[in-house]
Scaffold this motif. Sequence first.
Motif: not given
Ligand code: BGC
Length: 756
Positions: A170, A210, A320, A509
């Motif tokens: 990343r 982050h 989230m 990622e």
């Molecule tokens: C990532 C974030 C991303 C989020 C939503 C996570 O796995 O670390 O950077 O915004 O997913 O897609």
Amino acid sequence: MNRVIFYLNLNFLVIYSGAQVLSTNLLDKKVDSVLHLMTIQEKIGQTNMYNGFMEFTGPTIENEDNKSKIENIKSGLVGGMLNTLSVKEIRAAQKLAVENSRLGIPMLFGYDVIHGYKTMLPVPLAQAASWDRQVAEVSARISAVETASSGLHWTFAPMIDVCRDGRFGRIMEGAGEDPYLTSVMTEAWIKGYQGSDLSDEYTIAACAKHFAAYGFVEAGREYNTADISRNTLYNVALPPFKAAVDAGAATFMNAFNLVDGVPATGHSHLQRDILKGVWGFEGFVVSDWWSIVEMVSHGFAIDRQDAGRLAMLAGSDMDMEGRVYEEHLAELIKSGEIDETLLNDAVRRILRVKFQLGLFDDPYKYCDESREAEQIFKPEHREISREVARKTAVLLKNENDLLPIKEQVKSIAVIGQMASSKDVPLGNWRAQAITDSGVSLLEGIKNAAKDIEVSYSEGYRLSKGERNFVFELTLAPDDTTGFQEALTFARESDMVVMAMGEDCFQTGEGRSQTDTRLKGNQVELLKRIAEINDQLVVVLMTGRPVAIPEVAAIAPSILQVWYGGTEAGNATADILFGNYNPSGRLPVSFPYYTGQEPLHYDRTNTGRPGANPWNPSVVFWSHYTDSPNQALYPFGYGLSYTEFEYSNLSNRVKEGMVEVKINVKNIGQIEGLETVQVYVRDPVATVAQPIKKLVDFKQVRLKPGEQVTVEFILDEKDFGFYHPDFTFYAENGAFEIMVGKHSEDFISEQVMVTFN
Ligand code: BGC
């Protein structure tokens, strides 16, 4: 609304809105007027974010599995969604909330738009290599215009994790290893996304992520622990986040990693004391995907409910996709484990952003099919993407001025699988970019080559099969079947341009590597080509600093172009053919060997920084036996087709400030852009300071023979640092000021400064 569209001097499109920004007082009143009407369940709903209705086969809200989601949205139990895409889908989802729930509170729609929505700009690390605020701002602006036109109003960007380790995939998403450069880029990115008015339908809310220290994951391994000292946390990891608050970032995202043993998501000191306390951040913090739940695996929370408790206590406002707040917050409040005032604070923050975006005035304001059709992937955006990409390339080597390509060159062999790829230049984290929608290097060269014969041979194969964001990339086994043709073309051509590097899905990622050398047999082919044609240019495509000592030794010219976005091939050709004089500078140190990572220029001295002067052959000093300590290509480094000479460094100290002047002259044959960099060192301090740290830079464009005096004013913020108690100040005494081309080429002077 009073809308003006104008062009900056660099022809960068800027859309400006004259709409009024809500005053804080009025905003708070509006927020409270809604909050007072809400039940506890409805408040909890605001803290709950769902993943969208995207299925792998395409977006749909009709799917069976979505039934409970839909019911909850209708009941006002969902505050926002991610990954719901297109005006049609967003309008449909918003309608569920607004027209069915008791209070009709609109939802937020967010998405990872990291370097473009459909028109791809260069990846963020490349943008940082421009050292140009306008590049960052305009890139974010184009992303915002396209994103907002697709119905979305929130991006999970910028990623501003300082990262010193090329193994971490990343690293591509951020601005590199330096806190100051990252802060400068942060400010520009946020300005680009948010403009001066969040309610403008062409701006979107940014999300600084982050928070915090995700760039420090141990050994560069994804999702790993960050074992970071307080000193490094305060002085390296946090400053860009402070810059994000100062720039008005609407939202923050926390991180997956532990920070000093505590998950960032459950970190009160970071989120409550520093972010919302000392810095006065008024937006909201969204967790990273499932990061609340993951506190159980970390060994920090007993179970999901406990994780919810710890996250809310620590100041994570929105969950989230974890469904923890949805399931457990009511119970936690009822039992008194969470005070309702904490929930109120979280909801206030979320509602505030919804008001700022104008969603209470019109929940569908970002949903306009005609804008969607007009704005996304429009030719002007691609043109700007090309201009931006040219500014991000870094010329690493150019022996005997091999570049730019000279008139006498009548044939070019373009070699390498990545040279013909229309997909690699798009980079990872590519939002809605269409596969293969980029301009390849080969196409760019063909477009630019006048009266030049261009041949192409794949030569080596780097990857094979399906390549995408989700699944592991399959690298091609070493096979040399393509070598013969490549060597023949190389022999028969005046010049060779060879694309080398990494597939774009090697960074992003989940893409950590233990080895940052170039994969496959690219280097082997390079060696063979170099034996038969010394007019050899390597175009390097990577999203991380790679370990390329052999390439550096063999290739006479190396141009690092990262992943330059939709127009990458044309932008690279602009440089190869001399239509643009390269001006990028490295935002990360390139090591000789992966084993040097984490490698960064702003290191502290060891007690034994150099060999014993009386007996240099003795081993007892801080070094490797099989590698230099320093970088192959250092931070801030980058060549130009012209040359700049520095002279007459001078300074004047006055009341805690230092006025620094230096002469910079273009001593080459063509106009060029130089980035004048200023580093300082506090040689003796109560906390040992880095041997140098970047504190300022300026770009000057100079004609051949032209000289300018470049001036900088340095003050306490440049000489100071965060002390263990999180107070920031400079310590009186001697400082070294270094001004020059990059972190290892400068003129320096000592000054004495007193700050109080
Ligand atoms: C990532 C974030 C991303 C989020 C939503 C996570 O796995 O670390 O950077 O915004 O997913 O897609």
